[in-house]
Design an enzyme around this catalytic site. Structure first.
Site, PDB file in Angstrom:
ATOM      1  N   LYS A 195       0.834  -1.212   0.000  1.00  0.00           N
ATOM      2  CA  LYS A 195       0.000   0.000   0.000  1.00  0.00           C
ATOM      3  C   LYS A 195       0.872   1.268   0.000  1.00  0.00           C
ATOM      4  CE  LYS A 195      -3.097   3.015   0.746  1.00  0.00           C
ATOM      5  NZ  LYS A 195      -4.396   3.280   0.242  1.00  0.00           N
ATOM      6  N   CYS A 245      -3.537  10.727   1.456  1.00  0.00           N
ATOM      7  CA  CYS A 245      -2.870   9.454   1.205  1.00  0.00           C
ATOM      8  C   CYS A 245      -1.516   9.657   0.551  1.00  0.00           C
ATOM      9  CB  CYS A 245      -3.748   8.611   0.295  1.00  0.00           C
ATOM     10  SG  CYS A 245      -5.468   8.625   0.814  1.00  0.00           S
TER      11      CYS A 245
HETATM   12  N1  SAJ Z   1      -2.037  14.740  -8.927  1.00  0.00           N
HETATM   13  C1  SAJ Z   1      -1.207  15.515  -9.727  1.00  0.00           C
HETATM   14  N2  SAJ Z   1      -0.874  15.044 -10.956  1.00  0.00           N
HETATM   15  C2  SAJ Z   1      -1.320  13.850 -11.421  1.00  0.00           C
HETATM   16  C3  SAJ Z   1      -2.164  13.045 -10.608  1.00  0.00           C
HETATM   17  C4  SAJ Z   1      -2.497  13.519  -9.352  1.00  0.00           C
HETATM   18  O1  SAJ Z   1      -0.773  16.616  -9.347  1.00  0.00           O
HETATM   19  O2  SAJ Z   1      -0.986  13.506 -12.561  1.00  0.00           O
HETATM   20  C5  SAJ Z   1      -2.415  15.229  -7.579  1.00  0.00           C
HETATM   21  C6  SAJ Z   1      -3.918  15.453  -7.414  1.00  0.00           C
HETATM   22  O3  SAJ Z   1      -4.302  16.696  -7.911  1.00  0.00           O
HETATM   23  C7  SAJ Z   1      -4.062  15.355  -5.907  1.00  0.00           C
HETATM   24  C8  SAJ Z   1      -3.028  14.306  -5.538  1.00  0.00           C
HETATM   25  O4  SAJ Z   1      -2.138  14.219  -6.633  1.00  0.00           O
HETATM   26  O5  SAJ Z   1      -3.741  16.581  -5.269  1.00  0.00           O
HETATM   27  C9  SAJ Z   1      -3.585  12.928  -5.235  1.00  0.00           C
HETATM   28  O6  SAJ Z   1      -4.641  12.610  -6.120  1.00  0.00           O
HETATM   29  P1  SAJ Z   1      -4.896  11.184  -6.787  1.00  0.00           P
HETATM   30  O7  SAJ Z   1      -6.173  11.277  -7.523  1.00  0.00           O
HETATM   31  O8  SAJ Z   1      -3.718  10.742  -7.548  1.00  0.00           O
HETATM   32  O9  SAJ Z   1      -4.988  10.172  -5.543  1.00  0.00           O
HETATM   33  P2  SAJ Z   1      -5.857  10.163  -4.159  1.00  0.00           P
HETATM   34  O10 SAJ Z   1      -4.968  10.714  -3.060  1.00  0.00           O
HETATM   35  O11 SAJ Z   1      -7.180  10.740  -4.299  1.00  0.00           O
HETATM   36  O12 SAJ Z   1      -6.002   8.567  -3.943  1.00  0.00           O
HETATM   37  C10 SAJ Z   1      -4.837   7.751  -3.851  1.00  0.00           C
HETATM   38  C11 SAJ Z   1      -4.970   6.570  -4.838  1.00  0.00           C
HETATM   39  N3  SAJ Z   1      -3.677   5.917  -4.976  1.00  0.00           N
HETATM   40  C12 SAJ Z   1      -3.114   5.689  -6.181  1.00  0.00           C
HETATM   41  O13 SAJ Z   1      -3.604   6.062  -7.215  1.00  0.00           O
HETATM   42  C13 SAJ Z   1      -1.817   4.945  -6.174  1.00  0.00           C
HETATM   43  C14 SAJ Z   1      -6.038   5.593  -4.331  1.00  0.00           C
HETATM   44  O14 SAJ Z   1      -6.069   4.451  -5.141  1.00  0.00           O
HETATM   45  C15 SAJ Z   1      -5.731   5.189  -2.888  1.00  0.00           C
HETATM   46  O15 SAJ Z   1      -6.699   4.286  -2.375  1.00  0.00           O
HETATM   47  C16 SAJ Z   1      -5.759   6.447  -2.052  1.00  0.00           C
HETATM   48  O16 SAJ Z   1      -4.709   7.305  -2.516  1.00  0.00           O
HETATM   49  C17 SAJ Z   1      -5.544   6.048  -0.594  1.00  0.00           C
HETATM   50  O17 SAJ Z   1      -6.544   5.972   0.154  1.00  0.00           O
HETATM   51  O18 SAJ Z   1      -4.413   5.755  -0.226  1.00  0.00           O
END
Ligand code: SAJ
Length: 424
Positions: free
Chosen positions: A216, A270
Site C-alpha cells: 500500500k 494518502c
Molecule cells: N495529482 C497531480 N498530478 C497527477 C495526478 C495527481 O498533481 O498527474 C495530484 C492530485 O491533484 C491530488 C493528488 O495528486 O492533489 C492525489 O490525487 P490522486 O487522484 O492521484 O490520488 P488520491 O490521493 O485521491 O487517492 C490515492 C490513490 N492511490 C493511487 O492512485 C496509487 C487511491 O487508489 C488510494 O486508495 C488512495 O490514494 C488512498 O486511500 O491511499
C-alpha cells in the site's frame, strides 16, 4: 467460513462505504465510530461525508435493517478497522506515524472478541502495524490466543488488507479493485479472503501482513514520485521557457514513457502522507521517496511566487495602479478536480497564502462548496461565481482543473497563472 455479523470500526471515507457495501449484500453490519454526530446521521439513513452514490446505499442499508451505527463495539464475527493513521512529531522528526487510533480501536474491540473471530486492519499503516495491533489485542485478552504466539491454531485471526479506492470513485472501486490480503498466517489470509469474497469482484491475492502494508505504501509512493517528476519538469520548463504541457504530450508519445501531470502540489490524505511512513522507518535508504515528497511539498510556494511575479507584471503594464488595486481570482480550492474535499489541499494553502500577502481584492471560485473556510473569510476573501470573478479579476490563478473551468473564455489582457495547463 460464516460471517453473520461484521463490524466496521471507523465510519469515515473508507469505513462507511465498506460497511454500506457489505450491508448491501444482506449481511448484518455494525458500524462503530467515536463521533456521535456520525453515528446519529448514519442511523437516520444519511451520510456525513461526500462521496458519489454513497448516500443511496447507506439509506437503503439502514432502512432495510442491515446497517446500524453505534459508539460502543458489539460482538461480531469479523472486525474491520478503518481508522486514521496521522503523523506525530518525535525527536525532531515531523513525520512519525501515529498509531493512537489503531491502538484505541484495538482496546475498544478487545472486550467483545470471541474464539474464531477475524480482525482486519484496513487503515494505511507503517510496516509492522498489524503485528503491533495483534500485540495490543493479546495484551487486552490473555484468555484468547493470537497468531503471533499460536500460529495457525490461534483463536483469533489477524490480517492487513489495505484499502486502495480512489476518492470520488469509492463505491465502484471497493467492489471492482483487486485486494491484497496479508494474513499473519495462511489461515488468517484464508479467512480474510472469504470475508472480502462477500463483496469484492476483483481478485484477492494473499501475502504476508508486512508485505501487504508495504504494498500500500509503495503504490502511493510510486504515484508521488511520478507526480514529483512532472512537478520538477514544470519548474525546469518555466525557467527554460518551454511549455511543459506540450513537452509531456510529446514525450508521452514514446511507447514506454507515461509522465503524469504537474499541478500546484500534491494533496489529499494518502499520497502526501504514506511515503513518509517509509521514510520514517528507513530514512537513510528512502532517498528518492523523501526527495519526491520535498519536491511536491515545495510546489505551492513556487506557485505563490509565480502569482507575485504575475502581479508585478500587471503593475508594470498599469503604472497608475498599486498592489491594493489588483484583484486576484483563484479558480479551485479542492485537492483535486470535481470533488468538494478541501482537506490537505495545495490549492487551499496557496489561496490562503495569497489572501494573507495581497492587499487587493481576493475572489475564490469553488463551484463545489457553498461557503468559504472561516480562515479565508476572516481575511476578507469572497466566494465568487465564475462570471463574476472573470469580470473583476486582473490576475486569474487556476489551481484545480474542475470540469467547470475548462471551457472558460479568458479576456485579453488578463494575467494568468495556470497550474494545471487547461488554459494554456
Ligand atoms: N495529482 C497531480 N498530478 C497527477 C495526478 C495527481 O498533481 O498527474 C495530484 C492530485 O491533484 C491530488 C493528488 O495528486 O492533489 C492525489 O490525487 P490522486 O487522484 O492521484 O490520488 P488520491 O490521493 O485521491 O487517492 C490515492 C490513490 N492511490 C493511487 O492512485 C496509487 C487511491 O487508489 C488510494 O486508495 C488512495 O490514494 C488512498 O486511500 O491511499
Amino acid at each position: 467460513m460464516n460471517f453473520d455479523t461484521i463490524s466496521v470500526i471507523g465510519l469515515g471515507y473508507i469505513g462507511l462505504p465498506t460497511a454500506a457495501v457489505i450491508a448491501s449484500r444482506r449481511k448484518k453490519v455494525i458500524g462503530v465510530d467515536i463521533n456521535q454526530y456520525a453515528v446519529d446521521t448514519i442511523n437516520r439513513g444519511d451520510i456525513h461525508i461526500v462521496e458519489p452514490e454513497l448516500d443511496m446505499i447507506v439509506h437503503a442499508a439502514v432502512k432495510e435493517g442491515y446497517l446500524r451505527a453505534t459508539i460502543e463495539p458489539e460482538p461480531a464475527d469479523a472486525f474491520l478497522i478503518a481508522v486514521p493513521t496521522p503523523f506525530k512529531a518525535e525527536n525532531g522528526n515531523q513525520h512519525v506515524p501515529d498509531l493512537t487510533y489503531i491502538k484505541a480501536a484495538s482496546k475498544a474491540i478487545a472486550p467483545v472478541l470471541k474464539q474464531g473471530d477475524l480482525v482486519i486492519l484496513e487503515s494505511t499503516s507503517p510496516v509492522g502495524a498489524t503485528e503491533q495491533m495483534a500485540a495490543w489485542l493479546a495484551e487486552a485478552r490473555p484468555d484468547l490466543s493470537f497468531p503471533q504466539t499460536r500460529g495457525e491454531d490461534s483463536d483469533i485471526r489477524v490480517a492487513h488488507c489495505p484499502e486502495r479506492v480512489l476518492p470520488g470513485h469509492v463505491v465502484r472501486e471497493l467492489v471492482a479493485n483487486d485486494r491484497v490480503i496479508g494474513g499473519m498466517t495462511a489461515k488468517c489470509s484464508k479467512a480474510a479472503t472469504a470475508l472480502y469474497g462477500i463483496f469484492v469482484q476483483g481478485e484477492c491475492i494473499t501475502t504476508t501482513a508486512r508485505t501487504a502494508e508495504m504494498a500500500k505504501l509503495t503504490e502511493n509512493s510510486f504515484r508521488d514520485v511520478n507526480i514529483a517528476f512532472a512537478n520538477e519538469l514544470s519548474i525546469i520548463c518555466d525557467k527554460l521557457d518551454i511549455n511543459v504541457w506540450e513537452l509531456i504530450r510529446l514525450a508521452n508519445r514514446h511507447p514506454r514513457v507515461n509522465i503524469l501531470q504537474p499541478g500546484p502540489g500534491v494533496g489529499g490524505h494518502c499520497i502526501a502522507v504514506d511515503p513518509w511512513f517509509i521514510v520514517s522507518e528507513t530514512p537513510d535508504e528512502a532517498r528518492l521517496i523523501r526527495t519526491a515528497r520535498e519536491v511536491n511539498d515545495g510546489k505551492p510556494q513556487w506557485v505563490v511566487d509565480k502569482v507575485n511575479e504575475a502581479v508585478g507584471k500587471f503593475l508594470s503594464a498599469n503604472p497608475d495602479k498599486t498592489a491594493k488595486d489588483v484583484t486576484i481570482a483563484c479558480f479551485g480550492l479542492a485537492f483535486k478536480p470535481d470533488i468538494d474535499d478541501l482537506r490537505e489541499s495545495p490549492a487551499l494553502s496557496i489561496a490562503t497564502k495569497l489572501v494573507h500577502d495581497s492587499p487587493g481584492k481576493m475572489l475564490m471560485v469553488e463551484p463545489h462548496i457553498i461557503g468559504l473556510p472561516t480562515q479565508l473569510q476572516k481575511q476578507g476573501a469572497r466566494l465568487a461565481l465564475i462570471e463574476e470573478a472573470l469580470g473583476q479579476a486582473d490576475v486569474a490563478v487556476l489551481l484545480v482543473d474542475h470540469r467547470e473551468f475548462k471551457s472558460i473564455n479568458l479576456a485579453k489582457g488578463l494575467v494568468v497563472v495556470d497550474t494545471r495547463g487547461i488554459w494554456e
